[in-house]
Scaffold this motif. Sequence first.
Motif, PDB file in Angstrom:
ATOM      1  N   ARG A  71       0.834  -1.277  -0.018  1.00 36.95           N
ATOM      2  CA  ARG A  71      -0.066   0.214   0.057  1.00 36.95           C
ATOM      3  C   ARG A  71       0.970   1.320  -0.045  1.00 36.95           C
ATOM      4  O   ARG A  71       0.452   2.103  -0.554  1.00 36.95           O
ATOM      5  CB  ARG A  71      -0.807  -0.012   1.253  1.00 36.95           C
ATOM      6  CG  ARG A  71      -2.171  -0.986   1.194  1.00 36.95           C
ATOM      7  CD  ARG A  71      -3.143  -0.780   2.189  1.00 36.95           C
ATOM      8  NE  ARG A  71      -2.536  -1.001   3.732  1.00 36.95           N
ATOM      9  CZ  ARG A  71      -2.759  -2.240   4.373  1.00 36.95           C
ATOM     10  NH1 ARG A  71      -3.226  -3.312   3.536  1.00 36.95           N
ATOM     11  NH2 ARG A  71      -2.325  -2.457   5.208  1.00 36.95           N
ATOM     12  N   LEU A  72       1.867   1.233   0.717  1.00 35.00           N
ATOM     13  CA  LEU A  72       2.987   2.433   0.789  1.00 35.00           C
ATOM     14  C   LEU A  72       3.291   2.594  -0.746  1.00 35.00           C
ATOM     15  O   LEU A  72       3.724   3.977  -0.952  1.00 35.00           O
ATOM     16  CB  LEU A  72       4.068   2.135   1.730  1.00 35.00           C
ATOM     17  CG  LEU A  72       3.805   2.151   3.148  1.00 35.00           C
ATOM     18  CD1 LEU A  72       4.795   1.829   3.980  1.00 35.00           C
ATOM     19  CD2 LEU A  72       3.194   3.262   3.578  1.00 35.00           C
ATOM     20  N   SER A  75       1.094   5.305  -2.132  1.00 35.18           N
ATOM     21  CA  SER A  75       0.893   6.231  -1.036  1.00 35.18           C
ATOM     22  C   SER A  75       1.456   7.588  -1.560  1.00 35.18           C
ATOM     23  O   SER A  75       2.546   7.697  -1.970  1.00 35.18           O
ATOM     24  CB  SER A  75       1.551   5.808   0.294  1.00 35.18           C
ATOM     25  OG  SER A  75       0.635   4.906   0.796  1.00 35.18           O
ATOM     26  N   GLU A  79       0.486  10.541   3.176  1.00 31.54           N
ATOM     27  CA  GLU A  79       0.265   8.964   3.666  1.00 31.54           C
ATOM     28  C   GLU A  79       1.525   8.663   4.307  1.00 31.54           C
ATOM     29  O   GLU A  79       1.339   7.843   5.446  1.00 31.54           O
ATOM     30  CB  GLU A  79      -0.492   8.367   2.592  1.00 31.54           C
ATOM     31  CG  GLU A  79      -1.819   8.656   2.278  1.00 31.54           C
ATOM     32  CD  GLU A  79      -2.390   7.878   0.877  1.00 31.54           C
ATOM     33  OE1 GLU A  79      -3.672   7.430   1.093  1.00 31.54           O
ATOM     34  OE2 GLU A  79      -1.589   7.708   0.173  1.00 31.54           O
ATOM     35  N   HIS A  83       2.242   6.985   8.289  1.00 34.58           N
ATOM     36  CA  HIS A  83       2.530   5.985   8.607  1.00 34.58           C
ATOM     37  C   HIS A  83       3.814   6.038   9.387  1.00 34.58           C
ATOM     38  O   HIS A  83       4.095   5.232  10.541  1.00 34.58           O
ATOM     39  CB  HIS A  83       3.006   5.332   7.306  1.00 34.58           C
ATOM     40  CG  HIS A  83       3.359   3.989   7.427  1.00 34.58           C
ATOM     41  ND1 HIS A  83       2.601   2.969   8.049  1.00 34.58           N
ATOM     42  CD2 HIS A  83       4.818   3.149   7.232  1.00 34.58           C
ATOM     43  CE1 HIS A  83       3.464   1.683   8.195  1.00 34.58           C
ATOM     44  NE2 HIS A  83       4.658   2.041   7.665  1.00 34.58           N
TER      45      HIS A  83
END
Length: 261
Positions: A71-72, A75, A79, A83
């Motif tokens: 997911r990163l 991002s 975001e 995190h």
Amino acid sequence: MDEVRLSVDARGVATVTLNRPELHNALDDGSADLLIATFETLAEDPTVRAVVLTGSGISFSAGHDHEGMRRLVDSDEAELVHHARLLSRLLATLDTLPKPTVARVQGSAFGLGAALVACCDVAIATSEALFSFADVRLGVIPAISAPYVMRAIGERAARRYFITGERFNAGKAKRLGLIHQDVEHEELDATIHYLVEQLLLNGPQAMREVKTLVRDLAPLPVGEQSTALAIERIARVCASAEGREGIRAFLEQRKPGWVED
């Protein structure tokens, strides 16, 4: 909640278990949030005397969860900052927990997992455990872990292991200062039990105060400022109810009130 298990025994010893064995106890945002909430709860509970952090399965923690890393990749910077702040809060919460903390490292610890070890007051690992900071192999850096790991192993060793990403064993981790003791797997529980029993002999407030003392003295050179701080702390702690009780108990050759018969 099952990803982070908490148990507290009759002595007030809390055991926090990373419980994602199929993922080698790697952490995502959800499990990091659970860990933070657990540590914050333990910090506020006056009945908790010590905290043991361990993992289920064959690994202590493999660091970052793969799905979270995927997911990163997509991002945006905001975001990514969110995190990073979450993981920074996790490590800071453990590092400043006002109870003695013990890392029971029953398996390998990589990246963020090894940083959790570095944040504990005492770390005991099995002799077969491995450690590494392999962020550079992914084209990134161990920035969130770095302050705690560098404090544990020093700048020179950090430069090597952050740059190479190589793995090192428990014996090397002990020599570097990342862990305090390495034992055979069958000796781990007995070693942890003995250590916790030693902690329970100590004044709870004194242990809290000494953690703060070490943190506050660490950046100061030996001199007037550090001496003044030390004088202020010892006078205040000796004058406290716990300090007076401990000294009286010693002089009267009896157990202090915090030690169970």
